[in-house]
Design a protein around this motif. Structure first.
Motif, PDB file in Angstrom:
ATOM      1  N   GLY A 339       0.836  -1.185   0.000  1.00  0.00           N
ATOM      2  CA  GLY A 339       0.000   0.000   0.000  1.00  0.00           C
ATOM      3  C   GLY A 339       0.876   1.242   0.000  1.00  0.00           C
ATOM      4  O   GLY A 339       1.795   1.354   0.817  1.00  0.00           O
ATOM      5  N   ALA A 340       0.631   2.160  -0.906  1.00  0.00           N
ATOM      6  CA  ALA A 340       1.522   3.308  -1.048  1.00  0.00           C
ATOM      7  C   ALA A 340       0.851   4.407  -1.850  1.00  0.00           C
ATOM      8  O   ALA A 340      -0.133   4.185  -2.556  1.00  0.00           O
ATOM      9  N   THR A 341       1.437   5.600  -1.741  1.00  0.00           N
ATOM     10  CA  THR A 341       1.094   6.721  -2.607  1.00  0.00           C
ATOM     11  C   THR A 341       2.254   6.932  -3.570  1.00  0.00           C
ATOM     12  O   THR A 341       3.418   6.930  -3.160  1.00  0.00           O
ATOM     13  N   TYR A 342       1.926   7.100  -4.850  1.00  0.00           N
ATOM     14  CA  TYR A 342       2.947   7.245  -5.886  1.00  0.00           C
ATOM     15  C   TYR A 342       2.840   8.625  -6.525  1.00  0.00           C
ATOM     16  O   TYR A 342       1.751   9.155  -6.728  1.00  0.00           O
ATOM     17  N   GLY A 343       3.994   9.158  -6.870  1.00  0.00           N
ATOM     18  CA  GLY A 343       4.052  10.353  -7.686  1.00  0.00           C
ATOM     19  C   GLY A 343       4.732  10.018  -9.000  1.00  0.00           C
ATOM     20  O   GLY A 343       5.669   9.203  -9.032  1.00  0.00           O
ATOM     21  N   SER A 344       4.271  10.626 -10.074  1.00  0.00           N
ATOM     22  CA  SER A 344       4.848  10.352 -11.384  1.00  0.00           C
ATOM     23  C   SER A 344       4.920  11.648 -12.178  1.00  0.00           C
ATOM     24  O   SER A 344       3.963  12.425 -12.195  1.00  0.00           O
ATOM     25  N   TRP A 345       6.080  11.872 -12.831  1.00  0.00           N
ATOM     26  CA  TRP A 345       6.305  13.075 -13.621  1.00  0.00           C
ATOM     27  C   TRP A 345       6.880  12.666 -14.971  1.00  0.00           C
ATOM     28  O   TRP A 345       7.856  11.906 -15.046  1.00  0.00           O
TER      29      TRP A 345
END
Length: 399
Positions: A339-345
């Protein structure tokens, strides 16, 4: 009516519009062939592949993503007149691993490059209910939710967001009806057998599902469109979840596309999904901007925040048939994240070399991308790193 995943230029300036597509407005039968090849470089060289990517999971090796054949006829008819058409779309390549339908083409080929039927439906325009009538499609249908389509020339980047990978359906067997209420409003409803399943032995839980949605289009002098879509139905396999036919999955998506100028396109998508059987939720916010510098060059940026509360949605499928096996509830080689929060650019360009356009319609799209776990987890690069840097390019050739 165009669904958000079917939008072509000018809403997404990086798109490739073939001569066959431009003739479709005349109601003639059109044929188009398109090929896409990709190489995605990852300096960490993970043995398992690029975590969080479905269609671009292979690291540091070229792949034929798809050869796409499209044959169609748009059922355009004058007001008050019936019209009939059809859509057929088939692909060969590595993308077909994720575009199969249980009971139809889930076991044709077990190699990395497979065959999938993306669309096979009869379309009709019916002069019913309103002055603008009703559009009906029956058969194999693309998913009716989300901005980024699985057809690569209809999106500004070759890689897909987490939203497009894990939060929207891919395709269905069923029927969709769109009522053209007024010049700026369409409402639609769809009934189908589920996401990537058919009927009978091809339905993993035996229960129907469907969409309800609305589209506000051609607002602000044609520059603004808003899509709001809800999908409800069970999506888990009964062999793993005995009560799957009554355990609902709720998908919700709002997408906004806006062209403030002739050279700038903006997109924003918010998505929330909850599954009763998994007792899990996931949600995301994704936005992109595209600047069309000239007819040969477009520049784009994309940013996304994605939350998978339990880690049950985000995965890397190791085998060529692992994805479709997981849909069926069969044992499959899968790497799941916590379980996690992801950031993507992501930053990229769409280049149309003028020297090649006389032979075919060609797009080259380089991009760089950085994904990172914003939680204290290490899902990337064989479960070693909190982040992953990727860079690559695709080549699209259309006839």
């Amino acid at each position: 009516m165009l669904m958000p995943r079917e939008i072509v230029e000018p809403m997404v300036p990086g798109g490739l519009q073939s001569e066959a597509e431009s003739r479709a407005a005349e109601g003639s039968i059109t044929v188009a062939i398109q090929a896409e090849a990709v190489i995605y470089l990852n300096p960490a060289n993970p043995r398992s592949g690029n975590f969080g990517q479905l269609f671009h999971d292979r690291a540091n090796a070229p792949q034929l993503n798809q050869v796409l054949l499209t044959v169609s006829r748009t059922p355009i008819a004058p007001e008050g007149v019936y019209g009939v058409g059809f859509n057929f779309q088939a692909m060969y390549g590595s993308d077909a691993r994720y575009d199969g339908i249980l009971g139809i083409n889930d076991d044709w080929i077990s190699a990395r490059n497979q065959i999938a039927i993306s669309q096979a439906n009869v379309a009709a325009h019916l002069p019913w209910l309103t002055n603008r009538g009703v559009d009906l499609k029956i058969g194999i249908l693309p998913g009716a939710m989300g901005i980024e389509t699985l057809d690569p020339h209809l999106r500004p980047f070759f890689s897909l967001s987490y939203t497009a990978n894990f939060l929207v359906p891919f395709q269905h067997v069923g029927a969709i009806a769109t009522v053209h209420v007024g010049p700026h409003l369409d409402v639609f409803s769809q009934l189908d057998s589920g996401n990537q399943v058919s009927f009978g032995g091809g339905d993993h839980n035996g229960a129907p599902a469907g969409y309800l949605g609305m589209v506000l289009h051609d607002l602000d002098d044609g520059r603004l469109s808003i899509f709001a879509t809800t999908r409800i139905g069970p999506e888990l396999p009964r062999r793993l979840f005995p009560h799957a036919d009554s355990q609902m999955r709720y998908w919700n998506d709002v997408s906004v596309l806006y062209n403030p100028t002739k050279t700038v396109s903006l997109g924003l998508e918010a998505n929330y999904l909850y599954d009763e059987g998994l007792r899990a939720a996931t949600y995301a916010l994704m936005g992109f901007a595209t600047y069309k510098a000239n007819p040969r060059l477009s520049l784009s940026v994309r940013a996304e925040i994605y939350r998978d509360e339990t880690g049950q949605f985000t995965a890397l499928f190791l085998g060529n048939q692992s994805f479709i096996k997981s849909v069926a509830g069969d044992p499959a080689q899968v790497v799941t994240g916590p379980g996690a929060t992801y950031g993507s650019w992501t930053a990229g360009a769409s280049i149309r070399p003028a020297v090649l356009q006389k032979l075919a319609q060609v797009i080259i799209r380089p991009e760089i991308r950085y994904d990172r776990s914003l939680s204290n987890t290490r899902p990337f690069n064989d479960l070693k790193d909190r982040g992953a840097f990727m860079a690559g390019a695709d080549l699209i050739i259309g006839f």
